[in-house]
Write an enzyme that holds these catalytic residues in place. Structure first.
Site, PDB file in Angstrom:
ATOM      1  N   HIS A  84      22.684 -34.417   1.137  1.00 34.74           N
ATOM      2  CA  HIS A  84      22.126 -35.536   1.901  1.00 34.74           C
ATOM      3  C   HIS A  84      20.599 -35.516   1.838  1.00 34.74           C
ATOM      4  O   HIS A  84      19.953 -36.536   1.544  1.00 34.74           O
ATOM      5  CB  HIS A  84      22.609 -35.432   3.354  1.00 34.74           C
ATOM      6  CG  HIS A  84      22.040 -36.452   4.286  1.00 34.74           C
ATOM      7  ND1 HIS A  84      22.828 -37.355   4.940  1.00 34.74           N
ATOM      8  CD2 HIS A  84      20.774 -36.698   4.694  1.00 34.74           C
ATOM      9  CE1 HIS A  84      22.067 -38.121   5.713  1.00 34.74           C
ATOM     10  NE2 HIS A  84      20.817 -37.736   5.576  1.00 34.74           N
ATOM     11  N   GLU A  85      20.008 -34.346   2.121  1.00 38.53           N
ATOM     12  CA  GLU A  85      18.542 -34.249   2.156  1.00 38.53           C
ATOM     13  C   GLU A  85      17.932 -34.317   0.762  1.00 38.53           C
ATOM     14  O   GLU A  85      16.903 -34.965   0.556  1.00 38.53           O
ATOM     15  CB  GLU A  85      18.110 -32.975   2.892  1.00 38.53           C
ATOM     16  CG  GLU A  85      18.566 -32.907   4.344  1.00 38.53           C
ATOM     17  CD  GLU A  85      18.216 -34.129   5.190  1.00 38.53           C
ATOM     18  OE1 GLU A  85      17.206 -34.813   4.904  1.00 38.53           O
ATOM     19  OE2 GLU A  85      18.953 -34.418   6.150  1.00 38.53           O
TER      20      GLU A  85
END
Length: 164
Positions: free
Chosen positions: A69-70
């Site tokens: 996600h990051e």
């Protein structure tokens, strides 16, 4: 323990490089994140911050989902520029197309909330009780005044404290 996290960041970058056929600069990785967030991508600084406590408690999902996600935020920023939405279609494309993961905006990890002390202030109203944070209580000690919106009286510390 953070070695696995570093390895997952690297693996995510290699996947993105294979998919987009280009190289991406590696970010600085920090474990200085606390509170409710599992991870944060600082786009301008090319930096990732992760919550080590949430990582320890949710290792498998954290490595699979949160790290991707990051990293997807940084990859999207480097590919499409600063004007894209944080969880917009570009980011979602990377989550689905590159990492083959659902583009979940938020985690659902159990987060232990620490107990905080509330300082009880009162006004002239019968049910006028206002729990203040330690910071707001300090501001009152420094001379700041707060007023009840109903009776317009100055809120006064009752001497009571409670843990929440």
């Amino acid at each position: 323990m953070p070695e696995l996290l570093h390895a997952r960041v690297e693996a995510c970058y290699r996947q993105a490089e294979d998919f987009f056929k280009r190289r991406f600069p590696r970010p600085e990785v920090s474990f200085r994140l606390r509170g409710l967030k599992a991870g944060v991508a600082h786009l301008q600084e090319n930096k990732l911050r992760f919550n080590l406590q949430l990582y320890r408690e949710n290792r498998e999902d954290f490595l699979r989902q949160t790290v991707a996600h990051e990293v997807a935020h940084l990859v999207a920023h480097q590919l499409f520029g600063p004007r894209i939405q944080p969880h917009g279609e570009e980011w979602q494309l990377i989550m689905r197309g590159v990492y083959e993961l659902p583009p979940h905006r938020c985690h659902n990890y159990e987060v232990q909330r620490r107990q905080v002390t509330r300082f009880i202030y009162r006004c002239a109203c019968p049910d006028g009780e206002f729990p203040f944070s330690a910071q707001r209580h300090r501001l009152v000690a420094q001379g700041r005044r707060y007023y009840c919106r109903r009776c317009k009286a100055t809120l006064v510390f009752s001497g009571e404290q409670r843990l929440e």
